[in-house]
Design an enzyme around this catalytic site. Structure first.
Site, PDB file in Angstrom:
ATOM      1  NE  ARG A  50      -3.180   7.390  14.345  1.00 39.30           N
ATOM      2  CZ  ARG A  50      -2.585   8.293  13.817  1.00 39.30           C
ATOM      3  NH1 ARG A  50      -2.629   8.964  12.766  1.00 39.30           N
ATOM      4  NH2 ARG A  50      -1.177   8.825  14.515  1.00 39.30           N
ATOM      5  CE  LYS A 149       1.381   6.407  13.799  1.00 39.87           C
ATOM      6  NZ  LYS A 149       2.416   6.756  12.722  1.00 39.87           N
ATOM      7  CD  GLU A 182       0.396   7.933   4.186  1.00 43.09           C
ATOM      8  OE1 GLU A 182       0.248   8.568   5.066  1.00 43.09           O
ATOM      9  OE2 GLU A 182       0.584   6.614   4.302  1.00 43.09           O
TER      10      GLU A 182
HETATM   11  N1  PMP Z   1       1.483   8.853   7.268  1.00 43.51           N
HETATM   12  C1  PMP Z   1       2.295   7.986   7.874  1.00 43.51           C
HETATM   13  C2  PMP Z   1       2.642   6.768   7.148  1.00 43.51           C
HETATM   14  C3  PMP Z   1       2.760   8.226   9.094  1.00 43.51           C
HETATM   15  O1  PMP Z   1       3.548   7.265   9.714  1.00 43.51           O
HETATM   16  C4  PMP Z   1       2.336   9.377   9.895  1.00 43.51           C
HETATM   17  C5  PMP Z   1       2.901   9.510  11.325  1.00 43.51           C
HETATM   18  N2  PMP Z   1       4.148   9.856  11.396  1.00 43.51           N
HETATM   19  C6  PMP Z   1       1.433  10.470   9.131  1.00 43.51           C
HETATM   20  C7  PMP Z   1       1.109   9.745   8.106  1.00 43.51           C
HETATM   21  C8  PMP Z   1       1.112  11.313  10.031  1.00 43.51           C
HETATM   22  O2  PMP Z   1       0.107  11.150  11.105  1.00 43.51           O
HETATM   23  P1  PMP Z   1      -0.285  11.984  12.358  1.00 43.51           P
HETATM   24  O3  PMP Z   1      -0.405  13.480  12.092  1.00 43.51           O
HETATM   25  O4  PMP Z   1      -1.169  11.177  13.046  1.00 43.51           O
HETATM   26  O5  PMP Z   1       1.085  11.923  13.037  1.00 43.51           O
END
Ligand code: PMP
Length: 291
Positions: A50, A149, A182
């Site tokens: 990622r 990200k 989200e």
């Molecule tokens: N959405 C956002 C905006 C995030 O910053 C994160 C990570 N903190 C997630 C979802 C969750 O992703 P992951 O399971 O890869 O940590």
């Protein structure tokens, strides 16, 4: 504490970057948050995949290979004698001048911090989180893709401020169509009639690693997982709601916008998946000591 910074392991005091770094001046960079459980780094390959995809999207060439980053993450954990913790891996555009042009930055800055983390108090996992819906929309995928990200979290921070102002600690973000995207730092899932659903990535969700793990775990239990567009109503009327994220893990939701979710307590499927997740995170991963 020892921090990896551009090829060296330095003390906290020495771990400093330039005020001309575009990570600071413009939030120009990408990062990952990764967990270490019992001496093993969980889903490291997926996090690195990622990271490289985020970097590719913003035309940032990471000056290390994935193998070198694996070694640097493991060494940072070893030097800090960590067995359980959280790794923050950051790649910025690097030192440039006061203009935006990223191609005038000489070389990306890479740093890795390995520490412990507790995102929510223990009580939240027993009783469930209270959520509100933020009025701040999730970034439109036609602007910065939410799949990147990036170091630019202001959009999410504005929603987080709304949550804190409302006396709670997390907020749901909708997209410009009014569909659920989200939360500010976590993905969201609902349970309806024994089936699990989570918003599609196209609705503005980050492709969460924990989201993928939960989808796998549900499939293993023979639970159907859908990715339809969801509205606030769908959340209010759900039997269970939970959040997923690397730092937060799986968090039950007790109420949304003042409406109790289900019984208002963590639901049975949430608890079952939490148990499966706990077992999985303790049974796989890249060992930091190479064994
Ligand atoms: N959405 C956002 C905006 C995030 O910053 C994160 C990570 N903190 C997630 C979802 C969750 O992703 P992951 O399971 O890869 O940590």
């Amino acid at each position: 504490m020892k921090i990896y910074l551009d090829g060296k392991y330095v003390s906290e005091d020495e771990a400093k970057i330039s005020v001309f770094d575009h990570g600071v001046l413009y939030g120009d960079g990408v990062f990952e948050g990764i967990r270490l459980y019992n001496g093993r780094i969980f889903r490291l390959q997926q996090h690195l995949d990622r990271l490289f995809n985020s970097a590719k999207a913003i035309m940032l060439a990471i000056p290390l290979t994935k193998e070198q980053l694996v070694d640097a993450c493991c060494e940072t954990c070893r030097l800090n004698k960590l067995k359980d913790g959280y790794i923050r891996l950051v790649v910025t555009r690097g030192v440039g001048y006061l203009g935006l042009n990223p191609f005038r930055c000489k070389k990306p800055t890479v740093f890795i911090i390995a520490d412990t983390i507790e995102l929510y108090p223990e009580e939240v996992y027993r009783k469930g989180l209270k959520l509100i819906t933020a009025s701040t929309q999730r970034t439109n995928p036609a602007a910065v893709s939410p799949s990147v990200k990036s170091l630019n979290y202001l959009n999410n921070i504005l929603a987080k401020i709304e949550a804190v102002n409302a006396g709670t600690n997390e907020a749901i973000m909708l997209n410009n169509q009014g569909h659920v995207a989200e939360c500010t730092g976590d993905n969201i899932f609902v349970v309806r009639r024994g089936k699990i659903e989570t918003p599609p990535v196209s609705a503005g969700a980050l492709i969460g690693i924990t989201r993928e793990v939960v989808i796998e775990l549900a499939a293993k239990r023979g639970i159907e997982v859908g990715e339809p567009n969801l509205t606030r109503y769908d959340l209010w009327a759900a039997d269970e709601v939970f959040l997923t994220g690397t730092a937060a893990e799986i968090v039950p939701v007790a109420s949304i916008d003042g409406r109790a979710i289900g019984s208002g307590r963590p639901g049975p499927l949430t608890l079952q998946l939490t148990e499966d997740f706990r077992k999985l995170t303790r049974s796989e991963g890249v060992p930091i000591d190479g064994k």
